[in-house]
Each structure stands twice: as C-alpha cells, then as structure tokens.
Design a protein around this motif. Structure first.
Motif, short mmCIF file in Angstrom:
data_model
loop_
_atom_site.label_atom_id
_atom_site.label_comp_id
_atom_site.label_asym_id
_atom_site.label_seq_id
_atom_site.Cartn_x
_atom_site.Cartn_y
_atom_site.Cartn_z
N CYS A 32 -16.35 54.60 18.86
CA CYS A 32 -16.49 55.96 18.36
C CYS A 32 -17.95 56.36 18.49
N ASP A 33 -18.18 57.54 19.08
CA ASP A 33 -19.53 58.09 19.14
C ASP A 33 -19.57 59.52 18.62
N GLU A 35 -18.02 62.13 19.55
CA GLU A 35 -17.82 63.22 20.51
C GLU A 35 -16.44 63.87 20.39
N GLY A 38 -16.45 67.00 18.46
CA GLY A 38 -17.03 68.18 19.06
C GLY A 38 -18.46 68.46 18.59
N LEU A 40 -22.56 66.89 17.87
CA LEU A 40 -23.53 66.23 18.74
C LEU A 40 -23.30 64.74 18.84
N GLY A 41 -22.50 64.20 18.00
CA GLY A 41 -22.17 62.78 18.06
C GLY A 41 -23.06 61.93 17.19
N ARG A 44 -22.91 54.99 19.12
CA ARG A 44 -21.59 54.39 19.35
C ARG A 44 -21.40 53.16 18.48
N CYS A 59 -18.57 59.82 11.19
CA CYS A 59 -18.01 61.15 11.40
C CYS A 59 -16.64 61.37 10.74
#
Length: 75
Positions: A32-33, A35, A38, A40-41, A44, A59
């Motif tokens: 998971c990063d 992204e 939606g 900026l992330g 990882r 996130c």
C-alpha cells in the motif's frame, strides 16, 4: 501512549471517521502506498492479511481477501 483504538499497526475502523474504502485482493501480502485513495500517497508498506482483512495504518484503506484466495500463506 499507544492509541487504544489500534492493535499492532492496524487501526480499528471507527464508523463515521475512518474512510470506508475497501479493495479486494487475491494475496495475503499486499503493498500500500496510498495511491488507491487518490491522494498524494505515503511511503510504501507491505501489509499481511492474517484473517480476512487488514487496514493500512497510514491511509485507512482496507484490503479484503477474496473468497477462496490466500493460498500464499507459506510465503
């Protein structure tokens, strides 16, 4: 002090606060990063699904293991 709403590194979902974004996956180890959200992330991270799902501590995206998937438990 550790947040009582967290266990290990995976937060418990809190209704009305935690985003309800769920991603179906075929493997127990998922990257998971941020992204998918939606935004900026974030850095990882690799998450391990022990039961049926895992939530990213950065996130709050929840990764859900598809029915019949997860045969990669030995990796």
């Amino acid at each position: 002090m550790r947040d009582p709403n967290q266990t290990g590194y995976t937060p418990h979902a809190i209704a009305g606060i935690t985003p309800d974004q769920r991603v179906m996956v075929d493997r127990r180890a998922v990257p998971c990063d941020g992204e998918v959200a939606g935004a900026l992330g974030h850095p990882r991270v690799w998450l391990r699904i022990e039961g049926h799902e895992v939530t990213c501590p950065y996130c709050s995206i929840t990764y859900v293991l598809k029915d019949g998937a997860g045969g990669d438990g030995h990796h």
